[in-house]
Scaffold this motif. Structure first.
Motif, PDB file in Angstrom:
ATOM      1  N   MET A 158       0.831  -1.216   0.000  1.00 28.26           N
ATOM      2  CA  MET A 158       0.000   0.000   0.000  1.00 28.26           C
ATOM      3  C   MET A 158       0.858   1.257   0.000  1.00 28.26           C
ATOM      4  SD  MET A 158      -3.246  -0.561   2.291  1.00 28.26           S
ATOM      5  CE  MET A 158      -4.529  -1.201   1.258  1.00 28.26           C
ATOM      6  N   LYS A 159       0.286   2.311  -0.540  1.00 30.25           N
ATOM      7  CA  LYS A 159       1.010   3.581  -0.581  1.00 30.25           C
ATOM      8  C   LYS A 159       0.325   4.557   0.371  1.00 30.25           C
ATOM      9  CE  LYS A 159       2.499   4.578  -4.741  1.00 30.25           C
ATOM     10  NZ  LYS A 159       2.498   5.130  -6.092  1.00 30.25           N
ATOM     11  N   SER A 160       1.028   4.908   1.438  1.00 28.96           N
ATOM     12  CA  SER A 160       0.451   5.786   2.459  1.00 28.96           C
ATOM     13  C   SER A 160      -0.189   7.021   1.820  1.00 28.96           C
ATOM     14  CB  SER A 160       1.554   6.231   3.428  1.00 28.96           C
ATOM     15  OG  SER A 160       2.607   6.839   2.713  1.00 28.96           O
ATOM     16  N   SER A 161      -1.484   7.184   2.048  1.00 31.69           N
ATOM     17  CA  SER A 161      -2.194   8.321   1.479  1.00 31.69           C
ATOM     18  C   SER A 161      -1.809   9.608   2.203  1.00 31.69           C
ATOM     19  CB  SER A 161      -3.704   8.090   1.588  1.00 31.69           C
ATOM     20  OG  SER A 161      -4.041   7.776   2.915  1.00 31.69           O
ATOM     21  N   VAL A 162      -1.437  10.596   1.417  1.00 22.77           N
ATOM     22  CA  VAL A 162      -1.030  11.883   1.976  1.00 22.77           C
ATOM     23  C   VAL A 162      -2.258  12.699   2.375  1.00 22.77           C
ATOM     24  CG1 VAL A 162       0.215  14.011   1.499  1.00 22.77           C
ATOM     25  CG2 VAL A 162       0.972  11.859   0.463  1.00 22.77           C
ATOM     26  N   THR A 163      -2.195  13.311   3.545  1.00 21.16           N
ATOM     27  CA  THR A 163      -3.315  14.137   3.985  1.00 21.16           C
ATOM     28  C   THR A 163      -3.164  15.551   3.432  1.00 21.16           C
ATOM     29  OG1 THR A 163      -2.184  14.961   5.952  1.00 21.16           O
ATOM     30  CG2 THR A 163      -3.376  12.872   6.153  1.00 21.16           C
ATOM     31  N   ILE A 164      -4.241  16.309   3.495  1.00 26.33           N
ATOM     32  CA  ILE A 164      -4.206  17.688   3.011  1.00 26.33           C
ATOM     33  C   ILE A 164      -3.173  18.484   3.800  1.00 26.33           C
ATOM     34  CG2 ILE A 164      -5.495  19.855   2.961  1.00 26.33           C
ATOM     35  CD1 ILE A 164      -7.948  18.276   2.117  1.00 26.33           C
ATOM     36  N   GLU A 165      -3.151  18.272   5.106  1.00 26.87           N
ATOM     37  CA  GLU A 165      -2.197  18.988   5.943  1.00 26.87           C
ATOM     38  C   GLU A 165      -0.759  18.706   5.517  1.00 26.87           C
ATOM     39  OE1 GLU A 165      -4.775  17.006   7.183  1.00 26.87           O
ATOM     40  OE2 GLU A 165      -5.933  18.889   7.174  1.00 26.87           O
ATOM     41  N   GLU A 166      -0.473  17.438   5.274  1.00 26.98           N
ATOM     42  CA  GLU A 166       0.871  17.054   4.849  1.00 26.98           C
ATOM     43  C   GLU A 166       1.219  17.656   3.499  1.00 26.98           C
ATOM     44  OE1 GLU A 166       1.306  12.693   7.006  1.00 26.98           O
ATOM     45  OE2 GLU A 166       0.297  12.825   5.065  1.00 26.98           O
ATOM     46  N   PHE A 167       0.240  17.666   2.609  1.00 30.22           N
ATOM     47  CA  PHE A 167       0.518  18.198   1.274  1.00 30.22           C
ATOM     48  C   PHE A 167       0.741  19.705   1.319  1.00 30.22           C
ATOM     49  CE2 PHE A 167       0.205  19.050  -3.206  1.00 30.22           C
ATOM     50  CZ  PHE A 167       0.794  17.928  -3.764  1.00 30.22           C
ATOM     51  N   LEU A 168       0.035  20.362   2.211  1.00 24.92           N
ATOM     52  CA  LEU A 168       0.230  21.816   2.351  1.00 24.92           C
ATOM     53  C   LEU A 168       1.656  22.102   2.806  1.00 24.92           C
ATOM     54  CD1 LEU A 168      -3.144  22.903   4.007  1.00 24.92           C
ATOM     55  CD2 LEU A 168      -2.339  23.410   1.685  1.00 24.92           C
ATOM     56  N   LYS A 169       2.169  21.258   3.699  1.00 23.07           N
ATOM     57  CA  LYS A 169       3.550  21.429   4.159  1.00 23.07           C
ATOM     58  C   LYS A 169       4.504  21.218   2.993  1.00 23.07           C
ATOM     59  CE  LYS A 169       2.915  19.937   8.977  1.00 23.07           C
ATOM     60  NZ  LYS A 169       3.225  18.878   9.969  1.00 23.07           N
ATOM     61  N   LYS A 170       4.207  20.197   2.204  1.00 26.32           N
ATOM     62  CA  LYS A 170       5.032  19.885   1.048  1.00 26.32           C
ATOM     63  C   LYS A 170       5.092  21.093   0.112  1.00 26.32           C
ATOM     64  CE  LYS A 170       5.454  16.632  -2.810  1.00 26.32           C
ATOM     65  NZ  LYS A 170       5.035  15.330  -3.378  1.00 26.32           N
ATOM     66  N   GLN A 171       3.969  21.783  -0.007  1.00 22.43           N
ATOM     67  CA  GLN A 171       3.927  22.959  -0.871  1.00 22.43           C
ATOM     68  C   GLN A 171       4.760  24.111  -0.305  1.00 22.43           C
ATOM     69  OE1 GLN A 171      -0.320  23.697  -1.735  1.00 22.43           O
ATOM     70  NE2 GLN A 171       0.017  22.535  -3.625  1.00 22.43           N
ATOM     71  N   GLN A 172       4.735  24.253   1.002  1.00 27.82           N
ATOM     72  CA  GLN A 172       5.547  25.308   1.627  1.00 27.82           C
ATOM     73  C   GLN A 172       7.011  25.010   1.339  1.00 27.82           C
ATOM     74  OE1 GLN A 172       4.028  27.771   2.782  1.00 27.82           O
ATOM     75  NE2 GLN A 172       1.979  26.957   3.206  1.00 27.82           N
ATOM     76  N   ASP A 173       7.371  23.752   1.509  1.00 31.46           N
ATOM     77  CA  ASP A 173       8.747  23.331   1.279  1.00 31.46           C
ATOM     78  C   ASP A 173       9.135  23.570  -0.178  1.00 31.46           C
ATOM     79  OD1 ASP A 173      11.185  21.817   2.119  1.00 31.46           O
ATOM     80  OD2 ASP A 173      10.486  20.442   0.562  1.00 31.46           O
ATOM     81  N   CYS A 174       8.230  23.188  -1.064  1.00 35.24           N
ATOM     82  CA  CYS A 174       8.446  23.353  -2.498  1.00 35.24           C
ATOM     83  C   CYS A 174       8.667  24.829  -2.835  1.00 35.24           C
ATOM     84  CB  CYS A 174       7.223  22.813  -3.241  1.00 35.24           C
ATOM     85  SG  CYS A 174       7.330  22.813  -5.030  1.00 35.24           S
ATOM     86  N   ALA A 175       7.812  25.676  -2.323  1.00 38.30           N
ATOM     87  CA  ALA A 175       7.914  27.115  -2.607  1.00 38.30           C
ATOM     88  C   ALA A 175       9.221  27.698  -2.074  1.00 38.30           C
ATOM     89  CB  ALA A 175       6.720  27.839  -1.994  1.00 38.30           C
TER      90      ALA A 175
END
Ligand SMILES: [Mg+2]
Length: 214
Positions: free
Chosen positions: A1-18
């Motif tokens: 299984m592939k751990s499903s990313v939560t919205i909160e986690e993805f928002l962090k990923k976006q901050q990191d990306c930016a």
DNA sequence: GCGACAG
DNA sequence: ATCTTGTCGC
């Protein structure tokens, strides 16, 4: 299984990306990639979906790659990458021919957190990328003159995050923004150079291939 | 609270 | 994003 990313986690990923954004560069590119998706049931989740990567050399299509998968995330403005990134990456991985730059159906820096899907893809693969949206997500702009090549800045939070570009005479503009390792100016010029119609050929052809497939 | 809102 | 032929305009 592939751990499903939560919205909160993805928002962090976006901050990191930016925070890691590289919005400068005028790379020498010869192979242009275009990516898009199509869905079996666009309003349902999960749904079967396909991604297509077209590699174009400015004159001919060098390769087309289509992959199938299941998309479990609904479309949420600002979180398009959560829904489309995985399949796009899968198409890129499957392709034997790797483009020098990617044009994505969606925005680059012109995003609420300055991190649209084009920036995500560019950083993940570390290859130059450009976001080309058909509609604006954030920011303000003035309509450019009707002539092909006319453009106006997209301003968001007092800064230029891309351009509204007239890619075809008398036709609605598209919204171009840098994704990774290119400047907004470079993104603008390259996009224009790849437009025979409103949408740059790599993206337009990827979209057409998917349309035939369904 | 209201409206806007990539694909 | 998707369902769809003809039709109007640049
Ligand atoms: Mg699309």
């Amino acid at each position: 299984m592939k751990s499903s990313v939560t919205i909160e986690e993805f928002l962090k990923k976006q901050q990191d990306c930016a925070s890691k954004a590289i919005l400068e560069g005028n790379p020498k590119v010869e192979l242009f990639g275009g990516l898009d998706l199509t869905f079996e049931s666009p309003y349902k989740t999960p749904t079967r979906a396909w991604a297509c990567l077209v590699v174009f050399d400015g004159k001919r299509v060098i390769s087309k790659t289509i992959v199938e998968g299941v998309v479990k995330t609904p479309y949420i403005p600002g979180l398009l990458a959560m829904r489309e990134l995985e399949l796009m990456l899968k198409a890129f991985e499957k392709s034997n021919i790797k483009p020098d730059i990617l044009l994505i159906d969606g925005h680059g820096q012109a995003h609420p957190r300055l991190c649209g899907i084009a920036m995500h893809i560019g950083q993940e693969l570390d290859i130059p990328s450009i976001g080309v949206g058909k509609k604006l997500l954030v920011g303000e702009f003035s309509y450019p003159a009707p002539r092909r090549g006319a453009f106006e800045s997209i301003i968001y939070k007092s800064r230029v995050v891309g351009y509204a570009l007239r890619t075809k005479e008398g036709v609605k503009p598209v919204f171009v923004s840098a994704g990774h390792k290119v400047s907004h100016a470079f993104a603008l010029e390259l996009t224009l150079s790849l437009c025979k119609y409103r949408i740059p050929e790599p993206i337009r052809l990827a979209h057409l291939n998917l349309k035939k497939l369904r």
